[in-house]
Design a protein around this motif. Structure first.
Motif: not given
Length: 225
Positions: A160-168, A176-181, A22-25
């Motif tokens: 590290v994640m943002i600098e890599s530009g890679v979405t996990p 978690k997923c059922r209520n995630c926008s 979610q953070c990477a998206l």
């Protein structure tokens, strides 16, 4: 860290601890999608932000206070900071919809705000509070060494994640997923498992490997001699 453009959004820590994908998206791919829960949360924050400043006795409250920590490389906005006399000691209060959660994402976001305030005011902050809209109560959070260490590790992981530009890749968790926008953009149930075509292709490659005769080691040795 001297360039404000290099400062990460403080909210990314909460997103990452809740779900790295979610953070990477949001922060890598720059995608966003709202649902009823995010709208409710936004309206709660809007109502807090609208208040400006006021004073009640020995406590002055500042809403939507800009925050920054060069040491952590973070910048953001605090929902509400109480400044207590004597000395205008800062006390952060973060507003959240719903109720207290099993994970520590909200606590990490609050702790990051406090660590920014410590750097800005050159003081120590022992605790802050989370105000939850469902039960309309504050939950006091002790900013102990364990929470501070988790906050710093999360800030490093986000950078590290943002600098890599890679979405996990997605990891489907119903709670978690059922209520995630972001669930429609993330598609965790579909992408967490290889589609049937990928399974079929993998089986074909395995069959081809099984039918390929091994190299003639004897001939190879004779040629080498």
């Amino acid at each position: 860290m001297d360039d404000d453009d290099d400062l990460l959004p403080l909210s990314a820590l909460q997103h990452h601890l809740f779900c790295p994908r979610q953070c990477a998206l949001i922060h890598v791919e720059r995608q966003w999608q709202e649902n009823a829960f995010t709208v409710e949360g936004r309206l709660l924050h809007d109502s807090v932000d609208a208040g400006g400043r006021d004073r009640r006795g020995a406590v002055r409250t500042v809403r939507s206070m800009p925050l920054r920590s060069r040491r952590l490389g973070l910048a953001g906005v605090a929902d509400l900071v109480e400044l207590h006399d004597p000395g205008q000691r800062p006390y952060p209060v973060e507003y959240k919809r719903g109720r207290p959660k099993a994970h520590r994402a909200d606590e990490v976001q609050l702790c990051a705000q406090a660590m920014c305030l410590e750097e800005m005011f050159r003081t120590d902050i022992a605790e802050g509070a989370l105000f939850y809209g469902e039960n309309r109560r504050r939950v006091v959070v002790r900013l102990d060494d364990q929470l501070r260490a988790l906050t710093e590790r999360t800030a490093t992981a986000v950078r590290v994640m943002i600098e890599s530009g890679v979405t996990p890749p997605p990891v489907y968790e119903l709670a978690k997923c059922r209520n995630c926008s972001m669930v429609e953009l993330c598609r965790p149930r579909r992408l967490a498992r290889p589609p049937p075509v990928a399974d079929w292709l993998a089986r074909q490659l395995d069959d081809e490997d099984a039918l390929t005769p091994p190299a003639d080691s004897g001939n190879a040795n004779e040629g080498a001699s």
